[in-house]
Design a protein around this motif. Sequence first.
Motif, PDB file in Angstrom:
ATOM      1  N   TYR A   1      69.928  -5.641 -19.393  1.00 39.03           N
ATOM      2  CA  TYR A   1      69.757  -5.111 -20.746  1.00 39.03           C
ATOM      3  C   TYR A   1      69.116  -6.234 -21.541  1.00 39.03           C
ATOM      4  N   ILE A   2      67.842  -6.067 -21.879  1.00 40.10           N
ATOM      5  CA  ILE A   2      67.100  -7.208 -22.406  1.00 40.10           C
ATOM      6  C   ILE A   2      65.951  -6.725 -23.283  1.00 40.10           C
ATOM      7  N   SER A   3      65.455  -7.599 -24.133  1.00 42.75           N
ATOM      8  CA  SER A   3      64.290  -7.319 -24.967  1.00 42.75           C
ATOM      9  C   SER A   3      63.134  -8.201 -24.544  1.00 42.75           C
TER      10      SER A   3
ATOM     11  N   LEU B   1      62.344 -11.447 -32.965  1.00 40.75           N
ATOM     12  CA  LEU B   1      63.237 -10.294 -32.797  1.00 40.75           C
ATOM     13  C   LEU B   1      63.738  -9.756 -34.143  1.00 40.75           C
ATOM     14  N   PHE B   2      63.735 -10.601 -35.163  1.00 43.28           N
ATOM     15  CA  PHE B   2      64.221 -10.165 -36.472  1.00 43.28           C
ATOM     16  C   PHE B   2      63.321  -9.104 -37.090  1.00 43.28           C
ATOM     17  N   ALA B   3      62.083  -9.001 -36.638  1.00 41.27           N
ATOM     18  CA  ALA B   3      61.142  -8.026 -37.192  1.00 41.27           C
ATOM     19  C   ALA B   3      61.607  -6.589 -36.988  1.00 41.27           C
ATOM     20  N   ILE B   4      62.469  -6.361 -36.004  1.00 40.49           N
ATOM     21  CA  ILE B   4      62.914  -4.988 -35.725  1.00 40.49           C
ATOM     22  C   ILE B   4      64.331  -4.724 -36.222  1.00 40.49           C
ATOM     23  N   GLU B   5      64.936  -5.693 -36.879  1.00 42.29           N
ATOM     24  CA  GLU B   5      66.278  -5.466 -37.417  1.00 42.29           C
ATOM     25  C   GLU B   5      66.224  -4.425 -38.522  1.00 42.29           C
ATOM     26  N   ARG B   6      67.151  -3.468 -38.424  1.00 43.99           N
ATOM     27  CA  ARG B   6      67.288  -2.417 -39.425  1.00 43.99           C
ATOM     28  C   ARG B   6      68.775  -2.244 -39.723  1.00 43.99           C
ATOM     29  N   PRO B   7      69.156  -2.062 -40.990  1.00 43.49           N
ATOM     30  CA  PRO B   7      70.566  -1.859 -41.312  1.00 43.49           C
ATOM     31  C   PRO B   7      71.143  -0.678 -40.541  1.00 43.49           C
ATOM     32  N   GLY B   8      72.269  -0.901 -39.873  1.00 36.74           N
ATOM     33  CA  GLY B   8      72.966   0.158 -39.155  1.00 36.74           C
ATOM     34  C   GLY B   8      72.369   0.527 -37.809  1.00 36.74           C
ATOM     35  N   GLU B   9      71.299  -0.136 -37.377  1.00 38.48           N
ATOM     36  CA  GLU B   9      70.658   0.194 -36.101  1.00 38.48           C
ATOM     37  C   GLU B   9      70.924  -0.918 -35.078  1.00 38.48           C
ATOM     38  N   ASP B  10      71.573  -0.545 -33.989  1.00 41.31           N
ATOM     39  CA  ASP B  10      71.830  -1.541 -32.932  1.00 41.31           C
ATOM     40  C   ASP B  10      71.134  -1.194 -31.622  1.00 41.31           C
ATOM     41  N   TYR B  11      70.280  -0.170 -31.643  1.00 40.67           N
ATOM     42  CA  TYR B  11      69.474   0.221 -30.486  1.00 40.67           C
ATOM     43  C   TYR B  11      70.327   0.542 -29.251  1.00 40.67           C
ATOM     44  N   GLY B  12      71.493   1.112 -29.490  1.00 39.02           N
ATOM     45  CA  GLY B  12      72.362   1.535 -28.394  1.00 39.02           C
ATOM     46  C   GLY B  12      73.235   0.444 -27.814  1.00 39.02           C
ATOM     47  N   TYR B  13      73.208  -0.742 -28.413  1.00 37.70           N
ATOM     48  CA  TYR B  13      73.950  -1.878 -27.860  1.00 37.70           C
ATOM     49  C   TYR B  13      75.460  -1.628 -27.821  1.00 37.70           C
ATOM     50  N   ALA B  14      76.031  -1.106 -28.879  1.00 40.91           N
ATOM     51  CA  ALA B  14      77.488  -0.863 -28.906  1.00 40.91           C
ATOM     52  C   ALA B  14      77.889   0.135 -27.831  1.00 40.91           C
ATOM     53  N   ASP B  15      77.139   1.218 -27.689  1.00 39.35           N
ATOM     54  CA  ASP B  15      77.438   2.187 -26.631  1.00 39.35           C
ATOM     55  C   ASP B  15      77.311   1.542 -25.252  1.00 39.35           C
ATOM     56  N   PHE B  16      76.264   0.748 -25.070  1.00 40.40           N
ATOM     57  CA  PHE B  16      76.066   0.067 -23.791  1.00 40.40           C
ATOM     58  C   PHE B  16      77.238  -0.861 -23.475  1.00 40.40           C
ATOM     59  N   THR B  17      77.635  -1.683 -24.439  1.00 36.86           N
ATOM     60  CA  THR B  17      78.678  -2.669 -24.152  1.00 36.86           C
ATOM     61  C   THR B  17      80.055  -2.042 -23.930  1.00 36.86           C
TER      62      THR B  17
ATOM     63  N   SER C   1      64.056  -3.216 -23.845  1.00 37.84           N
ATOM     64  CA  SER C   1      63.602  -2.879 -25.193  1.00 37.84           C
ATOM     65  C   SER C   1      62.310  -3.635 -25.459  1.00 37.84           C
ATOM     66  N   VAL C   2      61.233  -2.889 -25.663  1.00 32.25           N
ATOM     67  CA  VAL C   2      59.922  -3.478 -25.899  1.00 32.25           C
ATOM     68  C   VAL C   2      59.703  -3.561 -27.410  1.00 32.25           C
ATOM     69  N   VAL C   3      59.583  -4.790 -27.896  1.00 31.07           N
ATOM     70  CA  VAL C   3      59.420  -5.051 -29.321  1.00 31.07           C
ATOM     71  C   VAL C   3      57.925  -5.043 -29.648  1.00 31.07           C
ATOM     72  N   PRO C   4      57.524  -4.345 -30.716  1.00 26.68           N
ATOM     73  CA  PRO C   4      56.103  -4.204 -31.022  1.00 26.68           C
ATOM     74  C   PRO C   4      55.497  -5.474 -31.625  1.00 26.68           C
ATOM     75  N   ILE C   5      55.396  -6.490 -30.785  1.00 21.49           N
ATOM     76  CA  ILE C   5      54.741  -7.738 -31.183  1.00 21.49           C
ATOM     77  C   ILE C   5      54.066  -8.319 -29.950  1.00 21.49           C
ATOM     78  N   LEU C   6      52.918  -8.925 -30.159  1.00 21.07           N
ATOM     79  CA  LEU C   6      52.223  -9.650 -29.096  1.00 21.07           C
ATOM     80  C   LEU C   6      52.407 -11.134 -29.378  1.00 21.07           C
TER      81      LEU C   6
ATOM     82  N   GLY D   1      59.588   0.837 -34.306  1.00 15.19           N
ATOM     83  CA  GLY D   1      58.513   0.675 -33.348  1.00 15.19           C
ATOM     84  C   GLY D   1      59.003   0.207 -31.992  1.00 15.19           C
ATOM     85  N   LEU D   2      60.254  -0.220 -31.918  1.00 14.11           N
ATOM     86  CA  LEU D   2      60.837  -0.617 -30.640  1.00 14.11           C
ATOM     87  C   LEU D   2      60.888   0.595 -29.722  1.00 14.11           C
TER      88      LEU D   2
END
Length: 181
Positions: free
Chosen positions: A12-14, A31-47, A140-145, A173-174
Motif C-alpha cells: 500500500y504505497i503512493s 504528497l501534501f498537494a493531494i491532502e483534502r480535509p476528511g479524505e484519507d483515500y481508503g487508508y482507515a478502511d485498509f488498516t 496511489s498515483v499522485v498527479p505530479i511529475l 486527481g489521485l
Amino acid sequence: MNSANPRKVILYISMSLDGYLATHDDDLSWLFAIERPGEDYGYADFTRQVDTYLVGRRTYDVIRGLMNGNFPQARQFDCYVLTRQQDLPDADGVTFYNGPVRALVERLKGEDGGHIYCDGGAEIVRLLMAEDLIDEYIISVVPILLGDGKRLFIGGTPPINLQAQSCVRYDSGLIQLRYTR
C-alpha cells in the motif's frame, strides 16, 4: 492461519505519476498537494484489515526523521524493519529482521492475524517481488511529475502477471490502482 481469510502481503504505497516514491533527498512534501480535509483515500478502511507492518530500514529511518524520532506505526501494528545490519536490538515495538524475507513472510502468513502491510521502500519492494511474495498491490498515483528521485519499481525482478481489481479516481486527481496476483 484462518483458512477462510488467509493472510496476504499487501503493498500500500503512493508514487508520483512518473513512478517516484520520493526525491533523492527523501523529500515527501509533494504528497501534501493531494491532502483534502476528511479524505484519507481508503487508508482507515485498509488498516482495519491489517495487523502487521513491513518496512525497510531506510524508510523506517525517514519516517522517524519526519516524526521527530517517533515511529507511529509501532503503536498500531506488529512492526518488522527489514535490514542488512546484524544484531540490532528490538526497540519501541519494532522487530529488526535480517534473515531471509521468504522465511519471515511464510512464518507471518502461518500465524493467525490480519493482513501484512508493506510500505516500502524500493529495495524491500524489489526483494518481495523477486520472491513473488506480494499478493496485492494498492498504488496511489499522485498527479505530479517529479522528474527524478527514488523509483518505486527499480527492476531486477522476473515478470509478475497481475489482475486489475479496481481503479478509483479522487477529486484531488489521485488515482488509486488495485491489483492482485
